[in-house]
Design a protein around this motif. Sequence first.
Motif, PDB file in Angstrom:
ATOM      1  N   ALA A  53       0.842  -1.205   0.000  1.00 63.31           N
ATOM      2  CA  ALA A  53       0.000   0.000   0.000  1.00 63.31           C
ATOM      3  C   ALA A  53       0.876   1.254   0.000  1.00 63.31           C
ATOM      4  O   ALA A  53       0.635   2.206  -0.741  1.00 63.31           O
ATOM      5  CB  ALA A  53      -0.922  -0.011   1.216  1.00 63.31           C
ATOM      6  N   ARG A  54       1.918   1.229   0.828  1.00 55.64           N
ATOM      7  CA  ARG A  54       2.850   2.358   0.864  1.00 55.64           C
ATOM      8  C   ARG A  54       3.488   2.577  -0.513  1.00 55.64           C
ATOM      9  O   ARG A  54       3.546   3.701  -1.016  1.00 55.64           O
ATOM     10  CB  ARG A  54       3.950   2.093   1.905  1.00 55.64           C
ATOM     11  N   ASP A  55       3.924   1.478  -1.138  1.00 52.97           N
ATOM     12  CA  ASP A  55       4.614   1.600  -2.421  1.00 52.97           C
ATOM     13  C   ASP A  55       3.685   2.124  -3.516  1.00 52.97           C
ATOM     14  O   ASP A  55       4.093   2.946  -4.335  1.00 52.97           O
ATOM     15  CB  ASP A  55       5.223   0.252  -2.828  1.00 52.97           C
ATOM     16  N   ILE A  56       2.456   1.627  -3.505  1.00 51.92           N
ATOM     17  CA  ILE A  56       1.488   2.104  -4.509  1.00 51.92           C
ATOM     18  C   ILE A  56       1.284   3.606  -4.354  1.00 51.92           C
ATOM     19  O   ILE A  56       1.309   4.366  -5.324  1.00 51.92           O
ATOM     20  CB  ILE A  56       0.132   1.369  -4.349  1.00 51.92           C
ATOM     21  N   LYS A  57       1.111   4.026  -3.107  1.00 53.25           N
ATOM     22  CA  LYS A  57       0.888   5.447  -2.851  1.00 53.25           C
ATOM     23  C   LYS A  57       2.113   6.273  -3.253  1.00 53.25           C
ATOM     24  O   LYS A  57       1.982   7.339  -3.856  1.00 53.25           O
ATOM     25  CB  LYS A  57       0.560   5.661  -1.373  1.00 53.25           C
ATOM     26  N   ASN A  58       3.285   5.787  -2.914  1.00 52.32           N
ATOM     27  CA  ASN A  58       4.502   6.528  -3.267  1.00 52.32           C
ATOM     28  C   ASN A  58       4.635   6.681  -4.779  1.00 52.32           C
ATOM     29  O   ASN A  58       4.934   7.755  -5.287  1.00 52.32           O
ATOM     30  CB  ASN A  58       5.746   5.820  -2.723  1.00 52.32           C
ATOM     31  N   HIS A  59       4.381   5.578  -5.470  1.00 52.44           N
ATOM     32  CA  HIS A  59       4.474   5.613  -6.924  1.00 52.44           C
ATOM     33  C   HIS A  59       3.487   6.644  -7.491  1.00 52.44           C
ATOM     34  O   HIS A  59       3.841   7.451  -8.350  1.00 52.44           O
ATOM     35  CB  HIS A  59       4.181   4.223  -7.505  1.00 52.44           C
ATOM     36  N   THR A  60       2.270   6.610  -6.960  1.00 50.28           N
ATOM     37  CA  THR A  60       1.255   7.537  -7.470  1.00 50.28           C
ATOM     38  C   THR A  60       1.656   8.986  -7.220  1.00 50.28           C
ATOM     39  O   THR A  60       1.506   9.842  -8.096  1.00 50.28           O
ATOM     40  CB  THR A  60      -0.103   7.260  -6.799  1.00 50.28           C
ATOM     41  N   LEU A  61       2.169   9.249  -6.027  1.00 47.59           N
ATOM     42  CA  LEU A  61       2.533  10.630  -5.705  1.00 47.59           C
ATOM     43  C   LEU A  61       3.662  11.120  -6.606  1.00 47.59           C
ATOM     44  O   LEU A  61       3.735  12.301  -6.945  1.00 47.59           O
ATOM     45  CB  LEU A  61       2.942  10.747  -4.225  1.00 47.59           C
ATOM     46  N   GLU A  62       4.538  10.185  -6.994  1.00 46.98           N
ATOM     47  CA  GLU A  62       5.631  10.590  -7.882  1.00 46.98           C
ATOM     48  C   GLU A  62       5.135  11.003  -9.261  1.00 46.98           C
ATOM     49  O   GLU A  62       5.783  11.778  -9.960  1.00 46.98           O
ATOM     50  CB  GLU A  62       6.632   9.436  -8.029  1.00 46.98           C
ATOM     51  N   HIS A  63       3.998  10.425  -9.662  1.00 44.61           N
ATOM     52  CA  HIS A  63       3.464  10.746 -10.992  1.00 44.61           C
ATOM     53  C   HIS A  63       2.061  11.310 -10.879  1.00 44.61           C
ATOM     54  O   HIS A  63       1.205  11.025 -11.707  1.00 44.61           O
ATOM     55  CB  HIS A  63       3.434   9.474 -11.853  1.00 44.61           C
TER      56      HIS A  63
END
Lengths: 475, 258
Positions: free
Chosen positions: A53-63
């Motif tokens: 969940a953390r990784d998905i959110k981080n990825h989304t915030l980056e793009h």
Amino acid sequence: MEIKSPQFKSRASAALENEQLQSALTHVRSNFIDKRAKAARELPEFEALRDAARDIKNHTLEHLDAYLEIFEAKVTEGGGHVHWAQTATDARGIVLDICRRRNVKTVTKGKSMIAEEIGLNEFLEANEITPVETDLGEYIIQLRREPPSHIIAPAVHLTMEQVRDGFREAHTHLPDSRPMDEPENLLREARGVLREKFLGADMGITGANFLVAETGTSIIVTNEGNGDLTQLLPRVHVVIASIEKVLPTLEDMSQIVRVLARSATGQEMSVYTTLSTGPKRPGDPDGPEEFHVILLDNGRSSMLGSEFRDVLRCIRCGACMNHCPVYHAVGGHAYGWVYPGPVGAVLTPSLIGVDQAGHLPNASTFCGRCEAVCPVRIPLPKMMRHWREREFERQLSPAGQRRNLKLWAWFARRPFIYRLATGVASRALAMWGGRRRRIGWLPMADGWTAHRDLPAPQGGTFIARYHRQRRRRRS
Amino acid sequence: MTADRETREQVQVGLFVTCLVDLFRPTVGFASVKLLEDAGCQVHVPKAQTCCGQPAWNSGDRKSTKGIAERVIAAFEPFDYVVAPSGSCAGMLSHHYRELFDRDEQWRERANRFADKVHELTSFLTDVLGVEAVAAKVRGTATYHDSCAGLRELGVREQPRKLLAGVKGLKLKEMKDAHVCCGFGGTFAVKYSDISNAIVTEKADNIDNAKARMLLAGDLGCLMNMAGKLKRDGSAVEVRHVAEVLAGMVDQPPIGGE
Ligand code: SF4
């Protein structure tokens, strides 16, 4: 919503004295915690899911910009409208425009923290549009004209008796003698009253737990089904959501949903997970004629490049406040704005300014329990400390405190002088403690001694005594 | 000659005694020295130590924190390990120093090398030295409070309980919510004393309900907070640092006790 965060201290003290509130808060202290612990225990991959969940959110915030654009394109493709709102004022204006154009008089509302953030209810009322909260908790506090005190359990600060009194006062069309002793009675009563409102509403406004870019879908997660009626029955459905709610795919959403309810209420899934993708199409049995999504920034894009970015991962599960000893003690209203608890302590200064919300990141013991349970692993204490740094740099913390700190730090950097000073202090305090070996009052430490004794030093510092002993042993 | 050789092969431990132990409760320092020496370490107590810098760090004063941290690092560089009888200070030295210097070209390496060597006392004894049991004998019952930083930053939970289980005559009785904060939080206890009081009141109830003779924990700040509350309310519970019991040094009056 009126900002009362600068009065955090006095509001907290009042909350501590409020017996009704304290009795209502015992609920948070036990219920939520046990249920989350059980849910986490029963799912072997729970910790791995938190990482995902953390990784998905981080990825989304980056793009984020890219996914928001895809989302907009998809919504438009499906016949819906996307509106970009830079500020709360912009968002309110957009809602009002739609209301005027479609001659809207009554609005039903699903639970939405963003609606609180932009003060939507007061605004609609001022423009002669009637908002009706349809989430039970929200409905209860709307009758009392109070803001929510918790992000998933808005009326958690109230006892059953208070809810009953509120209903008695508001529902004068019902017989006085009706049974009101059980929660079920009250639930049924609210349901009856709200059913009428659902049918009569011109517009439904909901928040969104997630927005999915690949399909242009907005998703709400609820336990009462009120959200479904809010968005399906009226002619117009308006979603208001902040920009960080977007996720790339439905698959990402379904992963995060698995940690959301478990962290929030301990359920495997909430009762309803409702996806809405655009207005009613030809041949659909139901659905709104118009579908709008208002995407609110309100300061969030400026957090993206800052040390506070990670708090944008938040999925508003409430676990951090459910596990916070400070929230347990004072409840949500003490925090004085929309978001209470640890997440509020980080988010509120970003949204309304640290000069207003300065107490919030300071009123923490840094016990770390919030970070330990946060499903998207937001380092909340660390970010509270970052706020303290900003306050210190901007000299917003009290001058006396800063002076004491500087003085102490000066000594702490000079071991020899420090040794002399602590030697004297330990002896003086030991004498002050006397035979009882504790101090009931001490100038400058009266915050401490108001509630507890200060154990007196044993007398003489360890370092001095240790080295004296060694010298003696050697000679 | 043999003594010399032994010295050289012994594990060299720098004891970071913490500012509170130094000022308020030297017994904890002596207990730590004894435990480390019994486990075969050569213990050093650098005079240049003052405080880990937490009060400044948690008040947002990075610059002062750095000034203090640089001296701590320099003072403890010669030793194989740095051990503190406090989860909170050990967490500061081993976790937060990394963050403090992460953008500092000159100090980053040194700070990280230092941080790698830091351990909380009970975890050092069990996890690093492999101590299975201590030699102490203390009669009575005790309940153990998990201090937050030790528990959540360093994973200190089983280590003190394992060592306490080996103390002859001692019986451990768990309290409700042993892992919940006691409300100390450093300057929090003074700045938000009402809230701190509400939290420690609940903790004191849980301690009393455990019906143990002693309350033990690994952090003097939390212990002073809990002892201060218990004593103000007239509780008879004896409050001690876990190291005192593990070293069998319980002849001194308890914290805040006569
Ligand atoms: S910060 Fe974490 S724990 Fe708190 S509401 Fe957000 S996601 Fe939940």
